[in-house]
Scaffold this active site. Structure first.
Site: not given
Length: 796
Positions: A678, A721
């Site tokens: 990511s 996140k």
């Protein structure tokens, strides 16, 4: 099998007239505090003790001449305390040892020893003939009336080592202590087998003498079996007259007749009862069979609690016991709704997966309370023996059922909520694979005929609601994982933790520390700082411990009658807890070249990370990656660099820099391992900022996987996140378009306070993070990679 090394010195366990042979077990009862301490420590630490026999009561201090010179090195395999000064232990003999000398002043009494391993003489013809003679004598003793357990002859026939055969026969002959000690002291297998042959011959002569003495009256007496039956009837009549009749067997028979159970199980149980009535109560096998029949009678073949499938009531209980976890609660209510409509629990078994402290076990308790069922929890962590699940066969000494059957018997109902905790921490070794044994237990199509090795009859587990828990999915074997429906508990946001702390943790800790609810108050700022600066976890276990630590200090002040502190504020926290233990990354305060803000998922809930890039002049260009990066993250960095080089001309970059400079990419917090794809987009933007000499917007955080063609692929952990970005003060997040659907899992207040932009490719992402950077060329809003293949030369 594990080989245990014999040390050169052992602590001594003096026991008068008790002998244990190698590869055999001996149960002892101990009432001496020093011996209990010695054996308990040996059992806990898996160390050995030396069993030694005194010749006479010990003098003070004891001398080596006070003991027999040959003993046994033993392993303590079982310890059970019955009180302060009473305990039972099981010793397993490993090998014969000779005692060389006592170590003066040792506590406990310790001696230097010399192991005496068994010599392998199985190929000796003389020994083989003597062995066959001993077996023949033993069988003739048994035929002449010598009492032996039913399985004894079969076991003895399988013993191949002559020396060990002598030890086994000695056990079944039950000679006096002097004979047993002599057999232990004879180290040569031939001498030992000769002595045992002598004992067998003497036992056979005694039996023949008794038969000859009884021969004259044999015609007048009925056969032995008829006599025993007549005597038992007379004894039963006498017991009835005295009111001392043992009604156990008759009561068991009544239970089996009245209990609704499988007809095959009932026939087996009644057959075992008939066999018990014909057995001598003094026989060792009598109590083993009686225990088995009593276990069958105690099993909940038909007993069950009535389910409460009121969905409104269940939802109320789940909301009372847990804050948040809406998806998990919805899935549980859906499961209960199906049970209500079908009146059947068959279906996938739920497995709750999440970090420690998020409430997996308490959810199981809430489900049991909502359904009105009993709750059973069995921890699977560290379990390595298949018999813990399936039980031991009754042929083994000390056999018992597996833990599943044990817990159901203890619960007394056949439909509890059964939590299999820590299913991801199952082990395996030479004793079997417990995960394989669980396959039948957790398969709704098979567990209605689950057969425990001890009971050896099918028991229906289909009425049990099994719930498994795990911290990670990867360690769970694929066949077992396939039998479960996975429900992920992602962890709590800071707001949820704060609500849980005030609603559940603080009242519970006040009760545990003896304080009243009105005596202490935590401010919102204090609780927020505890969450951010003193704990770092996805759950709330450490948060509860930290609250308890503060309250214990306040409880001490109250006990010592000091002036009470009613309010715990963020400023007073360091007085109770010391300096902050954790530091959360905050967003950057200004735009900088070569630094981009990324987002990372962590087991403790997520964090932001800064990816830094720099370059140095070099004749041999090289890429350096630091910061404890995993293989996948390193590949993401290589992909980002290759993608940037292929788009160099499109982005108006000085492509000669790639050939004349070293590149160094660093991710701070180097002691923390990092991995995953990511960060690919973030690494690309940091490199692009470096090569274009344009600063990135410090108010924007980025996540997404980058491909060589410049596409942005979706990633996981979006909730964690985004919450990490919100904590760090970042209000703009760039993420893959396909991840926009995951924003529904984020609390509404966080979602409304932030701006989310979905991107599919670099053309959309670059202007959002590096303002003012415009491509020199493009097509349909997408950057096109340059054709780097060499052109073919025209023919000369």
């Amino acid at each position: 099998m594990q080989i245990i090394q014999i040390p050169d010195r052992l602590p001594l366990l003096p026991r008068r007239r008790e002998v244990v042979f190698p590869h055999m077990a001996l149960g002892i009862k101990v009432d001496d505090a020093r011996e209990i301490a010695l054996l308990t420590a040996a059992h806990r630490e898996r160390t050995l003790v030396g069993l030694i026999n005194p010749r006479q009561p010990l003098s003070a201090p004891p001398a080596m001449d006070d003991f027999y010179p040959i003993g046994t090195a033993c392993l303590v395999t079982m310890a059970r305390l019955d009180g302060e000064n009473r305990a039972e232990f099981t010793l397993e003999g490993l090998t014969r040892i000779s005692y060389l000398r006592l170590l003066p002043g040792s506590r406990p009494l310790t001696a230097l020893i010399n192991p005496l391993p068994e010599a392998d003489r199985s190929a000796d013809v003389t020994l083989e003939m003597l062995k066959e003679s001993c077996l023949a004598l033993l069988k003739s003793c048994f035929a002449a009336g010598r009492p032996l357990p039913e399985h004894a002859l079969g076991l003895i026939d399988k013993v191949g080592n002559p020396g060990r055969l002598a030890d086994v026969i000695t056990i079944y002959l039950h000679p006096d202590f002097s004979c047993r000690q002599k057999v232990l002291s004879l180290l040569e297998p031939l001498d030992r087998l000769k002595f045992v042959h002598h004992l067998l011959h003497r036992a056979k002569q005694e039996l023949d003498g008794r038969a000859a003495a009884a021969g004259s009256g044999a015609r007048q007496r009925p056969p032995q079996k008829q006599k025993e039956q007549l005597l038992r009837q007379q004894m039963k009549a006498i017991q009835q007259e005295l009111g001392e009749e043992d009604e156990t067997l008759e009561q068991l028979r009544q239970v089996f007749r009245e209990t609704a159970m499988d007809e095959g199980v009932r026939k087996l149980a009644l057959k075992e009862l008939d066999r018990l009535e014909r057995m001598n109560p003094a026989s060792p096998d009598y109590h083993l069979n009686l225990n088995y029949v009593e276990y069958l009678a105690a099993m909940p073949w038909e007993k069950e609690t009535r389910d409460k499938l009121d969905l409104e009531h269940a939802a109320k209980i789940l909301d009372e016991d847990h804050l948040g976890l809406e998806k998990v609660k919805d899935r549980i209510l859906e499961h209960l709704a199906v049970c209500k409509l079908k009146n059947d629990l068959k279906g996938p078994i739920i497995c709750l997966v999440g970090p420690p402290g998020v409430g997996k076990t308490s959810l199981g308790k809430s489900i049991a309370r909502a359904m009105g069922r009993q709750f059973i929890r069995m921890s699977l962590g560290g379990m390595r023996d298949e018999a813990e699940i399936r039980g031991h066969r009754r042929t083994y000494v000390g056999a018992m059922p597996g833990k599943i059957i044990q817990e159901l018997k203890r619960a007394g109902v056949r439909n509890p909520v059964f939590m299999l905790d820590e299913v991801d921490k199952l082990g395996r070794d030479f004793r079997g694979d417990p995960a394989a044994a669980l396959l039948e237990v957790m398969d709704p199509e098979q567990n209605h005929t689950f057969t425990d090795h001890y009971l050896n009859v099918p028991f229906d587990l289909s009425r049990v609601l099994f719930i498994a828990t795990a911290n990670q999915l990867d360690p769970i074997p694929a066949p077992l994982r396939d039998r479960m429906e996975i429900i992920t508990l992602p962890g709590y946001s800071d707001q949820e933790k704060q609500g849980i702390a005030f609603r559940y943790l603080l009242p519970r800790q006040l009760r545990d520390t003896g304080l009243e609810a009105g005596e202490v108050m935590f401010t919102d700022e204090a609780m927020e700082r505890i969450i951010n600066d003193y704990t770092r976890e996805a759950g709330v276990r450490q948060l509860e411990k930290t609250i308890g630590k503060i309250l214990r200090k306040l409880a001490r002040d109250k006990a010592e009658k000091r002036p009470p502190t009613r309010a715990v504020t963020d400023r007073s926290l360091e007085e109770y807890l010391g300096p902050p233990e954790h530091h959360r990354e905050a967003g950057a305060v200004k735009d900088r070249v070569g630094i981009a803000t990324g987002l990372a998922w962590t087991p403790t809930g997520g964090d932001i990370l800064f990816i830094e890039a720099t370059m140095m002049s070099s004749r041999r260009p090289n890429l350096t990656l630091t910061g404890s990066l995993g293989e996948v993250m390193k590949e993401s960095a290589l992909t980002a660099l290759s993608c940037l080089r292929s788009l160099g001309e499109v982005l108006s970059l000085d492509t000669e820099l790639f050939a004349s400079h070293d590149l160094h990419i660093h991710v701070p917090a180097g002691s923390i391992p990092k991995d995953g794809p990511s960060a690919g987009l973030t690494i690309f933007l940091a490199l692009l900022s470096l090569f274009s000499s344009r600063a990135t917007d410090h108010r924007v955080a980025v996540t997404g996987e980058l491909t060589l063609s410049g596409r942005i692929l979706p990633v996981g952990g979006i909730k964690e996140k985004v919450l990490a970005a919100h904590r760090a003060g970042i209000r703009k997040v760039v993420l893959p378009t396909e991840n926009l659907k995951n924003l529904r899992d984020i609390p509404a207040d966080v979602r409304e306070a932030m701006v989310f932009t979905g991107v599919d490719d670099l053309a959309a992402a670059i202007p959002l993070v590096i303002p003012g950077l415009q491509p020199a060329g493009g097509k349909n809003g997408k950057y096109q990679q340059q054709n780097t293949r060499p052109q073919s030369q025209p023919p000369s």
